[in-house]
Design a protein around this motif. Structure first.
Motif, PDB file in Angstrom:
ATOM      1  N   PRO A 144       0.651  -1.251  -0.096  1.00  0.00           N
ATOM      2  CA  PRO A 144       0.075  -0.032  -0.009  1.00  0.00           C
ATOM      3  C   PRO A 144       0.929   1.346   0.001  1.00  0.00           C
ATOM      4  O   PRO A 144       1.838   1.344   0.578  1.00  0.00           O
ATOM      5  CB  PRO A 144      -0.988   0.052   1.411  1.00  0.00           C
ATOM      6  CG  PRO A 144      -0.853  -1.533   1.538  1.00  0.00           C
ATOM      7  CD  PRO A 144       0.545  -2.127   1.045  1.00  0.00           C
ATOM      8  N   ILE A 159      -7.227   4.374   8.663  1.00  0.00           N
ATOM      9  CA  ILE A 159      -6.731   3.186   9.426  1.00  0.00           C
ATOM     10  C   ILE A 159      -7.993   2.131   9.679  1.00  0.00           C
ATOM     11  O   ILE A 159      -7.894   1.041   9.620  1.00  0.00           O
ATOM     12  CB  ILE A 159      -6.332   3.719  10.737  1.00  0.00           C
ATOM     13  CG1 ILE A 159      -4.933   4.479  10.472  1.00  0.00           C
ATOM     14  CG2 ILE A 159      -6.057   2.459  11.771  1.00  0.00           C
ATOM     15  CD1 ILE A 159      -4.576   5.130  11.849  1.00  0.00           C
ATOM     16  N   ARG A 160      -9.039   2.590  10.093  1.00  0.00           N
ATOM     17  CA  ARG A 160     -10.523   1.548  10.203  1.00  0.00           C
ATOM     18  C   ARG A 160     -10.677   1.033   8.691  1.00  0.00           C
ATOM     19  O   ARG A 160     -11.229  -0.020   8.773  1.00  0.00           O
ATOM     20  CB  ARG A 160     -11.602   2.613  10.420  1.00  0.00           C
ATOM     21  CG  ARG A 160     -11.526   2.806  12.080  1.00  0.00           C
ATOM     22  CD  ARG A 160     -12.921   3.486  12.493  1.00  0.00           C
ATOM     23  NE  ARG A 160     -13.145   3.906  13.987  1.00  0.00           N
ATOM     24  CZ  ARG A 160     -12.973   2.669  14.981  1.00  0.00           C
ATOM     25  NH1 ARG A 160     -13.319   1.378  14.651  1.00  0.00           N
ATOM     26  NH2 ARG A 160     -13.138   3.090  16.032  1.00  0.00           N
ATOM     27  N   GLY A 161     -10.210   1.673   7.595  1.00  0.00           N
ATOM     28  CA  GLY A 161     -10.678   1.036   6.392  1.00  0.00           C
ATOM     29  C   GLY A 161      -9.677  -0.194   6.189  1.00  0.00           C
ATOM     30  O   GLY A 161     -10.162  -1.102   5.712  1.00  0.00           O
ATOM     31  N   SER A 162      -8.373  -0.160   7.024  1.00  0.00           N
ATOM     32  CA  SER A 162      -7.696  -1.498   6.911  1.00  0.00           C
ATOM     33  C   SER A 162      -7.899  -2.392   8.099  1.00  0.00           C
ATOM     34  O   SER A 162      -7.637  -3.511   8.000  1.00  0.00           O
ATOM     35  CB  SER A 162      -6.029  -1.187   6.900  1.00  0.00           C
ATOM     36  OG  SER A 162      -5.689  -0.279   5.643  1.00  0.00           O
ATOM     37  N   LEU A 163      -8.479  -1.808   9.267  1.00  0.00           N
ATOM     38  CA  LEU A 163      -8.616  -2.518  10.438  1.00  0.00           C
ATOM     39  C   LEU A 163     -10.164  -2.850  10.781  1.00  0.00           C
ATOM     40  O   LEU A 163     -10.742  -1.949  11.223  1.00  0.00           O
ATOM     41  CB  LEU A 163      -8.060  -1.753  11.777  1.00  0.00           C
ATOM     42  CG  LEU A 163      -6.575  -2.208  12.299  1.00  0.00           C
ATOM     43  CD1 LEU A 163      -6.226  -1.040  13.220  1.00  0.00           C
ATOM     44  CD2 LEU A 163      -6.516  -3.384  12.655  1.00  0.00           C
ATOM     45  N   ARG A 164     -10.614  -3.903  10.029  1.00  0.00           N
ATOM     46  CA  ARG A 164     -12.188  -3.907  10.175  1.00  0.00           C
ATOM     47  C   ARG A 164     -12.374  -4.763  11.145  1.00  0.00           C
ATOM     48  O   ARG A 164     -12.909  -6.042  11.071  1.00  0.00           O
ATOM     49  CB  ARG A 164     -12.580  -4.411   8.844  1.00  0.00           C
ATOM     50  CG  ARG A 164     -12.309  -3.383   7.533  1.00  0.00           C
ATOM     51  CD  ARG A 164     -12.945  -4.129   6.250  1.00  0.00           C
ATOM     52  NE  ARG A 164     -12.877  -3.375   5.153  1.00  0.00           N
ATOM     53  CZ  ARG A 164     -11.755  -3.388   4.441  1.00  0.00           C
ATOM     54  NH1 ARG A 164     -10.757  -4.156   4.712  1.00  0.00           N
ATOM     55  NH2 ARG A 164     -11.587  -2.455   3.489  1.00  0.00           N
ATOM     56  N   ILE A 239      -0.111   3.965   6.272  1.00  0.00           N
ATOM     57  CA  ILE A 239      -1.230   3.345   6.872  1.00  0.00           C
ATOM     58  C   ILE A 239      -1.059   1.986   7.279  1.00  0.00           C
ATOM     59  O   ILE A 239      -1.136   1.485   8.385  1.00  0.00           O
ATOM     60  CB  ILE A 239      -2.645   3.266   6.143  1.00  0.00           C
ATOM     61  CG1 ILE A 239      -2.780   4.744   5.711  1.00  0.00           C
ATOM     62  CG2 ILE A 239      -3.561   2.556   6.618  1.00  0.00           C
ATOM     63  CD1 ILE A 239      -3.172   5.639   6.689  1.00  0.00           C
ATOM     64  N   ASP A 240      -0.141   1.007   6.436  1.00  0.00           N
ATOM     65  CA  ASP A 240       0.185  -0.449   6.569  1.00  0.00           C
ATOM     66  C   ASP A 240       1.113  -0.324   7.689  1.00  0.00           C
ATOM     67  O   ASP A 240       1.034  -1.296   8.558  1.00  0.00           O
ATOM     68  CB  ASP A 240       0.646  -0.849   5.369  1.00  0.00           C
ATOM     69  CG  ASP A 240       1.911  -0.302   4.855  1.00  0.00           C
ATOM     70  OD1 ASP A 240       2.046   0.793   4.987  1.00  0.00           O
ATOM     71  OD2 ASP A 240       2.655  -1.246   4.141  1.00  0.00           O
ATOM     72  N   VAL A 243      -0.995   0.007  10.974  1.00  0.00           N
ATOM     73  CA  VAL A 243      -1.650  -1.063  11.384  1.00  0.00           C
ATOM     74  C   VAL A 243      -1.004  -2.349  11.623  1.00  0.00           C
ATOM     75  O   VAL A 243      -1.401  -3.023  12.756  1.00  0.00           O
ATOM     76  CB  VAL A 243      -2.599  -1.267   9.930  1.00  0.00           C
ATOM     77  CG1 VAL A 243      -3.220  -2.912  10.024  1.00  0.00           C
ATOM     78  CG2 VAL A 243      -3.603  -0.200   9.431  1.00  0.00           C
ATOM     79  N   SER A 244       0.064  -2.435  10.864  1.00  0.00           N
ATOM     80  CA  SER A 244       0.983  -3.509  11.323  1.00  0.00           C
ATOM     81  C   SER A 244       1.397  -3.487  13.106  1.00  0.00           C
ATOM     82  O   SER A 244       1.366  -4.340  13.668  1.00  0.00           O
ATOM     83  CB  SER A 244       2.356  -3.589  10.664  1.00  0.00           C
ATOM     84  OG  SER A 244       3.206  -4.764  11.144  1.00  0.00           O
ATOM     85  N   HIS A 279       5.847  -7.400   1.763  1.00  0.00           N
ATOM     86  CA  HIS A 279       5.245  -7.514   0.553  1.00  0.00           C
ATOM     87  C   HIS A 279       6.079  -8.256  -0.440  1.00  0.00           C
ATOM     88  O   HIS A 279       5.549  -8.614  -1.506  1.00  0.00           O
ATOM     89  CB  HIS A 279       4.685  -6.029   0.107  1.00  0.00           C
ATOM     90  CG  HIS A 279       4.031  -5.491   0.846  1.00  0.00           C
ATOM     91  ND1 HIS A 279       2.703  -5.630   1.267  1.00  0.00           N
ATOM     92  CD2 HIS A 279       4.202  -4.307   1.884  1.00  0.00           C
ATOM     93  CE1 HIS A 279       1.966  -4.961   2.221  1.00  0.00           C
ATOM     94  NE2 HIS A 279       3.009  -4.380   2.536  1.00  0.00           N
TER      95      HIS A 279
END
Length: 483
Positions: A144, A159-164, A239-240, A243-244, A279
């Motif tokens: 990403p 962040i919420r878009g990746s952390l559902r 963002i990744d 999230v990571s 990745h």
């Protein structure tokens, strides 16, 4: 101000608001009269330029100007306006004058009614914001590319878009007595290390400040004392990356107005990692080792060269000694290295601050002065240029990961130590450095963890990257200091 109540007299409230804002020209007061029997006098107050005027016009002003009949007792009129007239999803009320002022500053619209000691707050901010774009400071070949922006709500949305997951928690607090700034603490319930979360909240709670102009002030508090040239929290604008870190049980702090996330804890080995390693398959065993070697070269190479030139040149074969160290240059070897480091530092500083059109010219001048001319004039030995060139490249490899301060400081320390005490001084200084690093911690977690103290199960994501399936399914744990 915190104890002052809103007055019943509308004009008095408006005078107080205008005085608080020092009669600034962008404070707007719109007076309207609504209702059939016993018309109500209402003032709509907001700061021009930071609210969505179309929203207020369509869902507040227009419904208020429609004829309506108040019912019930006088005390319920505000509730009737909120429930029957204002077409906004989120409406709050307050009796405190300070809450009213804070709401206006934050881009909300305030409704005040003559004869009532209560104000209505309608969220309506419309801040200027750049569009979402790729991360510039943490570029990667794959994965990403979206970076954080200056607006905290946009960042949390991304962040919420990746952390559902409903376990993703956001706690927002404000810092700044003069100019409040929102700061959000992000973590995943059930995954976050409770000790780390408690320590982060404790340190942030101790912060007392007038305003938050930069996230650096929060970093200082999170790093704690004593101060160190080693970074003990790290940045990410990806963002990744955020999230990571959350999935690893870390805590993330985001400051409104800053396009960087602060991640804690940050251990020494974390600064050898890169986002695109997760990745691609290439380099999973070598990339981090290469960066560690580059950091060591950046710190030690000039000092080692000086130690050889001052104390051990006679131990080398005569041919090699003449090739790398000669007496024809005007300056001693130490001053050659020192001046070259200083000039390279000047070039880097100029390159980052000049307009882009002038960078090429500065690079050309720097190449001529530092390179060809200095060597031809026998001011600087060619090997000194090679040493500083390798040192600079090694430093740039870790610069965007936050190690540039530690790299620069240690390089100069070892350079001076090597000039006076040679390899003996370097060995003693290295021992002291390791002891010093062992004493450091990041929000209670030992800085050299999982190497010191040794944790076998955590080595799967240190100097090499383990199989991704194992990493994703494993639970990270942090050894905390007992202090």
């Amino acid at each position: 101000m915190p104890n002052i109540e809103i007055q019943k007299c509308l004009k008095e409230n408006i005078i107080n608001i205008k005085n608080t804002f020092h009669d600034t020209s962008d404070i707007i007061v719109r007076n309207i009269k609504v209702g059939f029997k016993g018309p109500l006098e209402i003032d709509i107050v907001y700061l021009d330029g930071i609210i969505d005027l179309d929203l207020i016009q369509e869902y507040v002003v227009k419904p208020l100007l429609e004829p309506f009949k108040t019912v019930g007792f006088k005390e319920s009129i505000i509730d009737q306006i909120i429930e029957r007239i204002i077409e906004s999803a989120d409406v709050k009320t307050t009796t405190k004058y300070k809450e009213l002022i804070d709401a206006i500053v934050q881009g909300n619209t305030v409704l005040l009614i003559n004869g009532y000691q209560k104000g209505i707050i309608i969220p309506s901010p419309k801040w200027a914001e750049r569009s979402i774009e790729a991360s510039i400071g943490e570029r990667s070949a794959r994965g990403p590319q979206i970076g954080l922006t200056e607006k905290m709500k946009t960042n949390i949305n991304l962040i919420r878009g990746s952390l559902r997951t409903p376990d993703f928690c956001v706690e927002t607090v404000e810092f700044g007595s003069l100019s409040p700034t929102s700061v959000s603490i992000l973590y995943i319930e059930g995954i976050v290390d409770k000790g780390i979360l408690k320590e982060v909240k404790k340190r942030l709670k101790s912060l007392t400040i007038k305003y938050v102009l930069s996230e650096r002030v929060l970093e200082d508090v999170l790093e704690g004392k004593p101060r160190s040239f080693f970074p003990r929290v790290r940045h990410s604008e990806r963002i990744d990356g955020v999230v990571s870190s959350l999935f690893e049980g870390r805590v993330v702090v985001i400051v409104d107005g800053n396009p960087f996330a602060i991640i804690a804890p940050a251990l020494f080995i974390d600064f050898m990692h890169a986002p695109d390693e997760y990745h691609i398959s290439m380099g999973r065993f070598t990339n981090r080792i290469m960066r560690l070697i580059a950091f060591i070269l950046g710190v030690y190479l000039p000092g080692v060269y000086i130690a050889i030139a001052n104390f051990h040149k006679d131990d080398l074969p005569n041919k090699i000694s003449k090739a790398i160290i000669s007496k024809e240059e005007l300056l001693p070897t130490f001053w050659e290295i020192f001046i070259l480091i200083f000039l390279i530092r000047m070039l880097v500083d100029v390159a980052f601050r000049l307009p882009k059109s002038g960078v090429i010219l500065v690079s050309l001048i720097g190449t001529i002065v530092i390179g060809e001319t200095a060597v031809t004039a026998k001011l600087i030995h060619p090997v000194s240029l090679i040493v500083i060139g390798i040192t600079s490249l090694s430093s740039f490899l870790g610069a965007n990961r936050g190690l540039v301060g530690a790299d620069t400081t240690l390089r100069m320390l070892f350079l001076i130590i090597a000039n006076f005490w040679g390899f003996n001084g370097i060995i003693i200084a290295t021992t002291i450095l390791i002891i010093y690093m062992v004493s450091l911690n990041s929000v209670g977690v030992p800085y050299l963890s999982p190497l010191i103290p040794f944790k076998m199960q955590e080595l799967k994501d240190t100097f090499y990257r383990e199989d991704l399936q194992k990493l994703i399914n494993s639970k990270h744990s942090y050894t905390e200091d007992n202090d």
